[in-house]
Design a protein around this motif. Structure first.
Motif, PDB file in Angstrom:
ATOM      1  N   THR A  56       0.841  -1.194   0.000  1.00  0.00           N
ATOM      2  CA  THR A  56       0.000   0.000   0.000  1.00  0.00           C
ATOM      3  C   THR A  56       0.876   1.244   0.000  1.00  0.00           C
ATOM      4  O   THR A  56       1.892   1.306   0.699  1.00  0.00           O
ATOM      5  CB  THR A  56      -0.909   0.049   1.240  1.00  0.00           C
ATOM      6  OG1 THR A  56      -0.102  -0.082   2.417  1.00  0.00           O
ATOM      7  CG2 THR A  56      -1.940  -1.053   1.211  1.00  0.00           C
ATOM      8  N   THR A  57       0.482   2.225  -0.788  1.00  0.00           N
ATOM      9  CA  THR A  57       1.115   3.534  -0.679  1.00  0.00           C
ATOM     10  C   THR A  57       0.381   4.299   0.409  1.00  0.00           C
ATOM     11  O   THR A  57      -0.786   4.051   0.690  1.00  0.00           O
ATOM     12  CB  THR A  57       1.021   4.290  -2.008  1.00  0.00           C
ATOM     13  OG1 THR A  57      -0.360   4.407  -2.383  1.00  0.00           O
ATOM     14  CG2 THR A  57       1.773   3.549  -3.103  1.00  0.00           C
ATOM     15  N   GLY A  58       1.058   5.224   1.055  1.00  0.00           N
ATOM     16  CA  GLY A  58       0.411   5.946   2.140  1.00  0.00           C
ATOM     17  C   GLY A  58       0.421   5.146   3.425  1.00  0.00           C
ATOM     18  O   GLY A  58       1.102   4.127   3.548  1.00  0.00           O
ATOM     19  N   GLU A  59      -0.374   5.596   4.392  1.00  0.00           N
ATOM     20  CA  GLU A  59      -0.311   5.021   5.732  1.00  0.00           C
ATOM     21  C   GLU A  59      -1.669   4.570   6.252  1.00  0.00           C
ATOM     22  O   GLU A  59      -1.860   4.411   7.455  1.00  0.00           O
ATOM     23  CB  GLU A  59       0.302   6.057   6.688  1.00  0.00           C
ATOM     24  CG  GLU A  59       1.721   6.444   6.283  1.00  0.00           C
ATOM     25  CD  GLU A  59       2.225   7.681   6.997  1.00  0.00           C
ATOM     26  OE1 GLU A  59       1.543   8.128   7.937  1.00  0.00           O
ATOM     27  OE2 GLU A  59       3.281   8.200   6.608  1.00  0.00           O
ATOM     28  N   ASN A  60      -2.625   4.355   5.366  1.00  0.00           N
ATOM     29  CA  ASN A  60      -3.929   3.885   5.811  1.00  0.00           C
ATOM     30  C   ASN A  60      -3.807   2.486   6.403  1.00  0.00           C
ATOM     31  O   ASN A  60      -3.075   1.643   5.891  1.00  0.00           O
ATOM     32  CB  ASN A  60      -4.916   3.867   4.647  1.00  0.00           C
ATOM     33  CG  ASN A  60      -5.302   5.271   4.211  1.00  0.00           C
ATOM     34  OD1 ASN A  60      -4.776   6.247   4.727  1.00  0.00           O
ATOM     35  ND2 ASN A  60      -6.213   5.373   3.264  1.00  0.00           N
ATOM     36  N   THR A  61      -4.549   2.254   7.467  1.00  0.00           N
ATOM     37  CA  THR A  61      -4.461   0.982   8.178  1.00  0.00           C
ATOM     38  C   THR A  61      -5.660   0.100   7.870  1.00  0.00           C
ATOM     39  O   THR A  61      -6.721   0.572   7.443  1.00  0.00           O
ATOM     40  CB  THR A  61      -4.377   1.211   9.692  1.00  0.00           C
ATOM     41  OG1 THR A  61      -5.567   1.863  10.135  1.00  0.00           O
ATOM     42  CG2 THR A  61      -3.169   2.061  10.043  1.00  0.00           C
ATOM     43  N   TYR A  62      -5.476  -1.201   8.100  1.00  0.00           N
ATOM     44  CA  TYR A  62      -6.570  -2.161   7.962  1.00  0.00           C
ATOM     45  C   TYR A  62      -6.257  -3.362   8.835  1.00  0.00           C
ATOM     46  O   TYR A  62      -5.169  -3.457   9.425  1.00  0.00           O
ATOM     47  CB  TYR A  62      -6.793  -2.557   6.503  1.00  0.00           C
ATOM     48  CG  TYR A  62      -5.616  -3.168   5.787  1.00  0.00           C
ATOM     49  CD1 TYR A  62      -5.550  -4.542   5.552  1.00  0.00           C
ATOM     50  CD2 TYR A  62      -4.581  -2.367   5.300  1.00  0.00           C
ATOM     51  CE1 TYR A  62      -4.485  -5.098   4.865  1.00  0.00           C
ATOM     52  CE2 TYR A  62      -3.516  -2.920   4.608  1.00  0.00           C
ATOM     53  CZ  TYR A  62      -3.461  -4.285   4.396  1.00  0.00           C
ATOM     54  OH  TYR A  62      -2.407  -4.836   3.713  1.00  0.00           O
ATOM     55  N   THR A  63      -7.196  -4.276   8.933  1.00  0.00           N
ATOM     56  CA  THR A  63      -7.061  -5.435   9.817  1.00  0.00           C
ATOM     57  C   THR A  63      -7.061  -6.719   9.007  1.00  0.00           C
ATOM     58  O   THR A  63      -7.890  -6.895   8.106  1.00  0.00           O
ATOM     59  CB  THR A  63      -8.213  -5.477  10.841  1.00  0.00           C
ATOM     60  OG1 THR A  63      -8.126  -4.329  11.689  1.00  0.00           O
ATOM     61  CG2 THR A  63      -8.145  -6.737  11.691  1.00  0.00           C
ATOM     62  N   VAL A  64      -6.118  -7.612   9.341  1.00  0.00           N
ATOM     63  CA  VAL A  64      -6.084  -8.956   8.771  1.00  0.00           C
ATOM     64  C   VAL A  64      -6.193  -9.945   9.924  1.00  0.00           C
ATOM     65  O   VAL A  64      -5.357  -9.940  10.835  1.00  0.00           O
ATOM     66  CB  VAL A  64      -4.785  -9.209   7.984  1.00  0.00           C
ATOM     67  CG1 VAL A  64      -4.736 -10.656   7.498  1.00  0.00           C
ATOM     68  CG2 VAL A  64      -4.663  -8.242   6.812  1.00  0.00           C
ATOM     69  N   ASP A  65      -7.203 -10.783   9.898  1.00  0.00           N
ATOM     70  CA  ASP A  65      -7.382 -11.820  10.919  1.00  0.00           C
ATOM     71  C   ASP A  65      -7.268 -13.176  10.233  1.00  0.00           C
ATOM     72  O   ASP A  65      -8.130 -13.564   9.436  1.00  0.00           O
ATOM     73  CB  ASP A  65      -8.741 -11.674  11.600  1.00  0.00           C
ATOM     74  CG  ASP A  65      -8.895 -12.605  12.807  1.00  0.00           C
ATOM     75  OD1 ASP A  65      -8.095 -13.558  12.933  1.00  0.00           O
ATOM     76  OD2 ASP A  65      -9.811 -12.375  13.618  1.00  0.00           O
TER      77      ASP A  65
END
Length: 661
Positions: free
Chosen positions: A408-417
Motif C-alpha cells: 500500500t502507498t500511504g499510511e492507511n491501516t486495515y485489519t487482517v485476521d
C-alpha cells in the motif's frame, strides 16, 4: 583412537635432501576437521535433511574414517601412502609426519563413514586417491546419510617444525526433495521411489589430488535409482528438524552427487510408488542448479497432480539455492474478487472481506490500495475512509506462483485476521517489489527494488496467522536456470531490501502496528551477490519509530535463514525512539549469513535498534540455536558477536531497549 601406518617403508627418502618421509626430518603436525558449521549443528539434537552425515548418521553403527596421504608439490608422485584413523564420534584428528624439510608437499585428506569398528571402504573405493569412485549399486545411493564425505588437497611448505589445522569440505552437491503436501489431500502417500537422471552429466569419481570430479558421462535415463521413504524405527519421519518439523512437510529423498566448483544443471524424473503401485510421476525438465558443497532443495507440492516446487541450497555447504515451483511447474492464476459485506459500527462504515481461495488472495496486491482508501459520506455529510477488515477463511497455498507482494502507498491501516490459518508456499524473486529511493537531502543516491514479502508494506492490525515455507530470491546467482519454456532467467539482480513475511511496517509514530499471534516458519531470504540485503527479518524486515500503539505480542519464528545486515531472525531493523514493544515473542533455529564488511546490526532475534528509547523486550526468548555464517565461505564467523542476545546493535550514544526476562 588408533593410528595405522600403511606402506611407509617403500616411501622413505633414501637421499636426505629429497622430499619424502625422513626419520631425521622435521615433524609436521596436521589437524584435520570437517566444516565448522557442522560442528555447531552437531550439538543440536535431532536429524535434519538440510544438514549432512555428521548430524544425521547413527553413530552406534558408523565410524568416521580419516585418510591422509602425502604427494609431491605438483601432485604427480605419491610420497607417503595414506595413513588412517577412525573415530567413533565427530571430532578433529591429528596426524604427524616426519618429512625432509625445505620442500613443499601436497597433503591430500579424505574422510568418510565406515562400519562401526571397521576400516574397510564402505561407499567409496579409495585405493587410488586420484580415482575415488562410487561403489554403491543403484538401489543403495539414495536416502543414505552415511554417503556424506569430505576431502582436502593443500600444498604446505615444510621449512621448520610447525602445526596446521586443515578444514575438509564435501566433494558433493547434496540434493534433497521435500514435499509440502504430505497427507494433506487424503490421497495415497508413497513409501518408495524410482529416480532417473537425464540430459545432464553424472560424475562417478573424484580425483582428490586435483580436486576435480571425473568419470563424467551423460546421464542414462534407463538407469533407475531406487529408495524407500526415510523413516525412523517407529515408522515416523526420519528427519525431525528444518522443514520436516512441520506436519505437512516431509523429505522424500536425498542424494549426494559428486560435483565441481562450477554450477551445473541437472534433470531427473521421479516415480512415486506405494508398494508396487505408481501413484504419480514427475519429470523435472527445467534446469536445477547444483554445485560442490551446496545444498539444493526442491520444495513444493510434489504429491499433488500439477504440484509445484522451490529449489534451495545451504548448510556447511557454502550456500544454498531454492528453486521454487514457479520455475519448474508454473501455475497460472486468475485473481478473483472476494466476497465482502458492509456494515456500520457506531456510524463508521466497515467493509469485511472473506478470503477462501488462493485466487481471492491473489486479488489483493492489485487492489489493496483502493480497498483501504475508498471513502463514504457519513450522516453529517463528511467524507471518511471505509474501514477494511480481511478474514482468512482457509489455509492458502500459493505454490507455483511468482508472488507479487501486497503493498500500500500511504499510511492507511486495515485489519487482517488469519483465524488460525496458514499462508504457505510463497516464493518471490524481487521483480514485483516497489522502487525505494535512498536520498541525501533532495538528491537520489541509489534506487532499489524493495518491500518484498507476502506483504511488502503493511500498516494496521494482523493477528492469528502463520506464514510457512516463505522464500525470497531462492535462486539468486543461479547461472543455469531457465523458465518452463526453456528461456534463460537472469537471477543476478534480485534485491532483499525491506524484506520478510512483512517487509515494512510502522511508517510513522501515528500509525497503528499491532501484530499478535503471528508465526513464521521455514523462511529463506537472500539477494544476488553485490546487491542490497538490508532491513531483513524472518517475520518483519523494518519497523519505524514506533509510538504508543506499535507492538508485537505472542509472535515467533522457527527455521529461518537470512543473508544481510540490519537483519534479525524475528525483525531486521527497528528505527525506534518513540517506543516499540515486544512481548512473549520468540525465535529459534536461525542462521544469519553475513556479507563483506556489512556485519553490524545482526542477531538471531532483532537485528538493529537505531534508538531503543521507550522500547521494551518483555518475556521474550532469543534463539539458543543461532549461527553467524560468512556468506563467502559458508563457515562460522567466530569474530562476530551481537551486542545482546536480543539485538545486534543499538545506535551509538542512544538509549538501549529495556529488557524484562
Amino acid at each position: 583412537m588408533g593410528m595405522v601406518l600403511l606402506g611407509l617403508a617403500t616411501s622413505c627418502s633414501e637421499v636426505m635432501d629429497e622430499p619424502g618421509l625422513n626419520p631425521n626430518g622435521d615433524e609436521i603436525t596436521l589437524r584435520f576437521e570437517a566444516p565448522e558449521a557442522l560442528q555447531i549443528t552437531r550439538a543440536v539434537p535431532g536429524t535434519n535433511s538440510g544438514q549432512g552425515g555428521l548430524v544425521n548418521v547413527d553413530w552406534s553403527q558408523y565410524d568416521l574414517r580419516y585418510q591422509v596421504a602425502v604427494y609431491s608439490e605438483d601432485g604427480s608422485t605419491l610420497l607417503v601412502e595414506p595413513q588412517t584413523q577412525t573415530v567413533d564420534n565427530y571430532g578433529p584428528v591429528i596426524f604427524n609426519f616426519r618429512l625432509t624439510p625445505n620442500n613443499t608437499y601436497k597433503f591430500v585428506a579424505w574422510a568418510d563413514f565406515v562400519r562401526q569398528g571397521e576400516t574397510a571402504d564402505l561407499h567409496y573405493n579409495t585405493a587410488d586417491f586420484t580415482r575415488i569412485a562410487i561403489q554403491d549399486s543403484v538401489d543403495a545411493q539414495l536416502n543414505d546419510e552415511s554417503r556424506d564425505a569430505y576431502f582436502l588437497a593443500k600444498n604446505v611448505a615444510v621449512s621448520q617444525t610447525f602445526g596446521e589445522t586443515m578444514t575438509l569440505k564435501r566433494p558433493f552437491a547434496k540434493l534433497r526433495v521435500v514435499t509440502t503436501d504430505w497427507a494433506l489431500s487424503g490421497a495415497k502417500m508413497p513409501d518408495n521411489f524410482k529416480v532417473s537422471y537425464h540430459d545432464c552429466t553424472r560424475f562417478v569419481e573424484l580425483n582428490a589430488v586435483t580436486g576435480e570430479a571425473s568419470g563424467g558421462a551423460d546421464a542414462d535415463a534407463s538407469v533407475v535409482y531406487t529408495a524407500t521413504l526415510p523413516q525412523d524405527a517407529s515408522g515416523d519421519k526420519f528427519y525431525e528438524g528444518g522443514y520436516d518439523a512441520t506436519a505437512n512437510n516431509r523429505t522424500l529423498f536425498v542424494d549426494y552427487l559428486i560435483a565441481n566448483d562450477v554450477q551445473q544443471a541437472i534433470h531427473f524424473s521421479v516415480d512415486w510408488l506405494q508398494g508396487t503401485e505408481s501413484i504419480l510421476t514427475k519429470d523435472f525438465t527445467t534446469n536445477i542448479p547444483i554445485q560442490r558443497n551446496y545444498l539444493t532443495t526442491i520444495l513444493g507440492n510434489l504429491l499433488t497432480v500439477g504440484g509445484s516446487m522451490t529449489i534451495d541450497i545451504e548448510e556447511g555447504f557454502v550456500n544454498e539455492w531454492i528453486d521454487g515451483e514457479e520455475w519448474w511447474s508454473a501455475s497460472g492464476i486468475t485473481p478473483v474478487e472476494p466476497a465482502y459485506e458492509e456494515t456500520r459500527n457506531g456510524g463508521q462504515a466497515v467493509r469485511t472481506y472473506h478470503i477462501y481461495t488462493r485466487e481471492e488472495f491473489a486479488w489483493l496486491p492489485d487492489h489493496i490500495t483502493e480497498m483501504v482508501t475508498e471513502t463514504y459520506t457519513d450522516a453529517d455529510g463528511k467524507e471518511k475512509i471505509i474501514s477494511t477488515v480481511i478474514y482468512i477463511e482457509n489455509d492458502i497455498d500459493m505454490s507455483g506462483v511468482d508472488w507479487k507482494p501486497i503493498y500500500t502507498t500511504g499510511e492507511n491501516t486495515y485489519t487482517v485476521d488469519g483465524q488460525g490459518h496458514v499462508l504457505r508456499n510463497f516464493s518471490m524473486n524481487g521483480q514485483f517489489g516497489a522502487v525505494y529511493e535512498y536520498k541525501l537531502g533532495p538528491f537520489v543516491l541509489f534506487t532499489y527494488h524493495a518491500y518484498t514479502g507476502v506483504w511488502g508494506k503493511f500498516e494496521g492490525v494482523m493477528k492469528n496467522l502463520t506464514f510457512e515455507n516463505i522464500t525470497i530470491n531462492g535462486l539468486a546467482n543461479s547461472e543455469v536456470d531457465v523458465d518452463t519454456d526453456g528461456n534463460p532467467v537472469d537471477h543476478s539482480k534480485e534485491y532483499a531490501y525491506f524484506a520478510g513475511c512483512i517487509g515494512y511496517t510502522g511508517a510513522n509514530y501515528s500509525t497503528v502496528v499491532n501484530i499478535e499471534n503471528v508465526q513464521a516458519r521455514h523462511v529463506r531470504i537472500k539477494a544476488s551477490d553485490g546487491l542490497q540485503t538490508q532491513n531483513v527479518g524472518g517475520l518483519i524486515g523494518w519497523i519505524g519509530v514506533g509510538g504508543g500503539n506499535t507492538w508485537l505480542k505472542n509472535c515467533s519464528v522457527d527455521d529461518v535463514t537470512i543473508t544481510g545486515y540490519q537483519a534479525g531472525g524475528l525483525v531486521g531493523q527497528v528505527v525506534g525512539g518513540r517506543g516499540v514493544a515486544f512481548t512473549n515473542c520468540s525465535a529459534e533455529n536461525v542462521i544469519m549469513r553475513m556479507r563483506g564488511f556489512a556485519r553490524s546490526g545482526i542477531s538471531g532475534f532483532i537485528g538493529q535498534f537505531n534508538d531503543g528509547a521507550g522500547s521494551k523486550i518483555e518475556h521474550c526468548t532469543y534463539p539458543t540455536n543461532v549461527q553467524y555464517i560468512d556468506d563467502a565461505t559458508g563457515l562460522v564467523d567466530e569474530s562476530y558477536e551481537p551486542a545482546s542476545p536480543y539485538y545486534g546493535y543499538c545506535g551509538y550514544g542512544k538509549t538501549t531497549p529495556t529488557i524484562v526476562e
